[in-house]
Scaffold this motif. Sequence first.
Motif, PDB file in Angstrom:
ATOM      1  N   LEU A  11       0.859  -1.180   0.000  1.00 34.64           N
ATOM      2  CA  LEU A  11       0.000   0.000   0.000  1.00 34.64           C
ATOM      3  C   LEU A  11       0.897   1.233   0.000  1.00 34.64           C
ATOM      4  O   LEU A  11       1.679   1.435   0.932  1.00 34.64           O
ATOM      5  CB  LEU A  11      -0.890   0.007   1.254  1.00 34.64           C
ATOM      6  N   VAL A  12       0.804   2.038  -1.051  1.00 32.85           N
ATOM      7  CA  VAL A  12       1.493   3.341  -1.074  1.00 32.85           C
ATOM      8  C   VAL A  12       0.490   4.335  -0.501  1.00 32.85           C
ATOM      9  O   VAL A  12      -0.636   4.437  -0.988  1.00 32.85           O
ATOM     10  CB  VAL A  12       1.916   3.731  -2.497  1.00 32.85           C
ATOM     11  N   HIS A  13       0.868   5.043   0.568  1.00 37.46           N
ATOM     12  CA  HIS A  13      -0.116   5.829   1.315  1.00 37.46           C
ATOM     13  C   HIS A  13       0.366   7.245   1.614  1.00 37.46           C
ATOM     14  O   HIS A  13       1.532   7.587   1.418  1.00 37.46           O
ATOM     15  CB  HIS A  13      -0.454   5.105   2.627  1.00 37.46           C
ATOM     16  N   LYS A  14      -0.571   8.046   2.128  1.00 34.94           N
ATOM     17  CA  LYS A  14      -0.259   9.436   2.510  1.00 34.94           C
ATOM     18  C   LYS A  14      -0.388   9.601   4.017  1.00 34.94           C
ATOM     19  O   LYS A  14      -0.671  10.683   4.515  1.00 34.94           O
ATOM     20  CB  LYS A  14      -1.235  10.384   1.789  1.00 34.94           C
ATOM     21  N   GLY A  15      -0.185   8.521   4.753  1.00 33.27           N
ATOM     22  CA  GLY A  15      -0.406   8.492   6.198  1.00 33.27           C
ATOM     23  C   GLY A  15      -1.377   7.374   6.510  1.00 33.27           C
ATOM     24  O   GLY A  15      -2.259   7.078   5.693  1.00 33.27           O
ATOM     25  N   LEU A  16      -1.231   6.742   7.686  1.00 28.95           N
ATOM     26  CA  LEU A  16      -2.024   5.541   7.964  1.00 28.95           C
ATOM     27  C   LEU A  16      -3.162   5.744   8.967  1.00 28.95           C
ATOM     28  O   LEU A  16      -3.818   4.779   9.359  1.00 28.95           O
ATOM     29  CB  LEU A  16      -1.087   4.424   8.478  1.00 28.95           C
ATOM     30  N   ASP A  17      -3.420   6.986   9.351  1.00 28.12           N
ATOM     31  CA  ASP A  17      -4.479   7.245  10.334  1.00 28.12           C
ATOM     32  C   ASP A  17      -5.846   6.756   9.856  1.00 28.12           C
ATOM     33  O   ASP A  17      -6.698   6.376  10.652  1.00 28.12           O
ATOM     34  CB  ASP A  17      -4.585   8.756  10.637  1.00 28.12           C
ATOM     35  N   PHE A  18      -6.051   6.758   8.551  1.00 28.50           N
ATOM     36  CA  PHE A  18      -7.358   6.413   7.991  1.00 28.50           C
ATOM     37  C   PHE A  18      -7.708   4.930   8.163  1.00 28.50           C
ATOM     38  O   PHE A  18      -8.875   4.551   8.042  1.00 28.50           O
ATOM     39  CB  PHE A  18      -7.395   6.760   6.497  1.00 28.50           C
ATOM     40  N   LEU A  19      -6.714   4.081   8.426  1.00 25.55           N
ATOM     41  CA  LEU A  19      -6.966   2.638   8.480  1.00 25.55           C
ATOM     42  C   LEU A  19      -8.065   2.267   9.476  1.00 25.55           C
ATOM     43  O   LEU A  19      -8.852   1.363   9.230  1.00 25.55           O
ATOM     44  CB  LEU A  19      -5.678   1.863   8.817  1.00 25.55           C
ATOM     45  N   GLU A  20      -8.111   2.959  10.595  1.00 27.07           N
ATOM     46  CA  GLU A  20      -9.110   2.615  11.615  1.00 27.07           C
ATOM     47  C   GLU A  20     -10.369   3.468  11.512  1.00 27.07           C
ATOM     48  O   GLU A  20     -11.241   3.409  12.368  1.00 27.07           O
ATOM     49  CB  GLU A  20      -8.493   2.757  13.018  1.00 27.07           C
ATOM     50  N   ASN A  50      -4.817  12.945  -6.680  1.00 27.06           N
ATOM     51  CA  ASN A  50      -6.147  12.761  -6.103  1.00 27.06           C
ATOM     52  C   ASN A  50      -6.121  12.782  -4.580  1.00 27.06           C
ATOM     53  O   ASN A  50      -5.048  12.716  -3.956  1.00 27.06           O
ATOM     54  CB  ASN A  50      -6.753  11.448  -6.596  1.00 27.06           C
ATOM     55  N   SER A  51      -7.304  12.839  -4.000  1.00 25.94           N
ATOM     56  CA  SER A  51      -7.397  12.935  -2.533  1.00 25.94           C
ATOM     57  C   SER A  51      -7.480  11.561  -1.854  1.00 25.94           C
ATOM     58  O   SER A  51      -7.787  11.457  -0.684  1.00 25.94           O
ATOM     59  CB  SER A  51      -8.639  13.757  -2.150  1.00 25.94           C
ATOM     60  N   TRP A  52      -7.209  10.495  -2.611  1.00 30.04           N
ATOM     61  CA  TRP A  52      -7.245   9.147  -2.041  1.00 30.04           C
ATOM     62  C   TRP A  52      -6.213   9.010  -0.926  1.00 30.04           C
ATOM     63  O   TRP A  52      -5.179   9.673  -0.927  1.00 30.04           O
ATOM     64  CB  TRP A  52      -6.941   8.110  -3.118  1.00 30.04           C
ATOM     65  N   ASP A  53      -6.491   8.086  -0.002  1.00 32.48           N
ATOM     66  CA  ASP A  53      -5.558   7.848   1.109  1.00 32.48           C
ATOM     67  C   ASP A  53      -4.390   6.956   0.703  1.00 32.48           C
ATOM     68  O   ASP A  53      -3.327   6.985   1.318  1.00 32.48           O
ATOM     69  CB  ASP A  53      -6.308   7.203   2.282  1.00 32.48           C
ATOM     70  N   GLY A  54      -4.610   6.140  -0.327  1.00 33.31           N
ATOM     71  CA  GLY A  54      -3.535   5.246  -0.762  1.00 33.31           C
ATOM     72  C   GLY A  54      -3.942   4.452  -1.982  1.00 33.31           C
ATOM     73  O   GLY A  54      -5.091   4.501  -2.432  1.00 33.31           O
ATOM     74  N   ALA A  55      -2.979   3.730  -2.535  1.00 29.65           N
ATOM     75  CA  ALA A  55      -3.239   2.857  -3.682  1.00 29.65           C
ATOM     76  C   ALA A  55      -2.389   1.598  -3.509  1.00 29.65           C
ATOM     77  O   ALA A  55      -1.317   1.634  -2.904  1.00 29.65           O
ATOM     78  CB  ALA A  55      -2.898   3.560  -4.992  1.00 29.65           C
ATOM     79  N   ILE A  56      -2.900   0.488  -4.063  1.00 32.83           N
ATOM     80  CA  ILE A  56      -2.211  -0.803  -3.910  1.00 32.83           C
ATOM     81  C   ILE A  56      -1.438  -1.134  -5.182  1.00 32.83           C
ATOM     82  O   ILE A  56      -1.957  -1.018  -6.288  1.00 32.83           O
ATOM     83  CB  ILE A  56      -3.214  -1.926  -3.571  1.00 32.83           C
TER      84      ILE A  56
END
Length: 303
Positions: A105-114, A156-162
């Motif tokens: 997962l390429v992400h912009k921070g992991l806070d969104f996971l929960e 884009n404003s997505w949190d991440g991409a796989i």
Amino acid sequence: MNKTIRIGTRDSELALWQAKTVQSALETLGHKTNLVPVKSTGDLNLDQPLYEMGITGIFTKTLDIAMLTDKIDIAVHSMKDVPTALPKGIVEAAILKRANSKDILVHKGLDFLESKGTIATGSLRRKAQWLNKYPQHAVVDLRGNVNTRMKKLEENSWDGAIFAAAGLERINLTPENYLTLDWMIPAPAQGAMLVVAKEKDEFCRKTLSALNHKESEICVHTEREFLKTLEGGCTAPIGALAEIRDGILYFKGGLYSLDGTQKFEIERVVSANQTQGFGKKCAEEILKNGGSELMKKIREVLK
């Protein structure tokens, strides 16, 4: 025989890297080569999800035609893009040593996971497994070659991409902010490179046999046998991974509903020299335990 081997490839940076790797290996063995880049239908149409295009082998078809019409001698593919049934007259000639098979997962921070979040992927397999683990998230479609997808993630404003780890590693595009998805079962043959040749071309087949990595071949054939038995095309939500350690083949496979609410997974081991029919056997177990009904539903939606 002093023949120049014409190597067919898609023209993305990753595909060219793979083709050049094969080119280098062949030239080291003393052969003359020539790269022939070709655009595939899958690369040309970036607006439509793959499963809606109704073709298996969308990234390989153009190269198959080029080979059968004698424009190229061999073609290099990411093996996970190759249908389990090759066109008549084309055969596997070499499977190179497999690279990293994991998804990341390429992400912009992991806070969104929960909490709530949005993930991008063009793969039904990745989408289904992600929604199974994170049902509160939204998953949007993401198409294009690796470079295009990385750019779209930035814009884009997505949190991440796989992504497949191997694809980013091969062209030195792995960013610092990534997470290895150890829990996600990869696509059958992910991380493996396949070289195909014409069945009647004994020169190329013999030449390429020197590049074949036997252990990788055993593993990816087990995974693809699992895929073929489940009757999933390249786009169906099916994952499979076989690894050999100390003479034992460890296999795990999964079939998922499109929305991620259902999953059928299996883990089995077998001696590495007794793998004939093993992938099929694992798939049949899943089909018998409810997978058959799920595959029917998936085919109805995707047809």
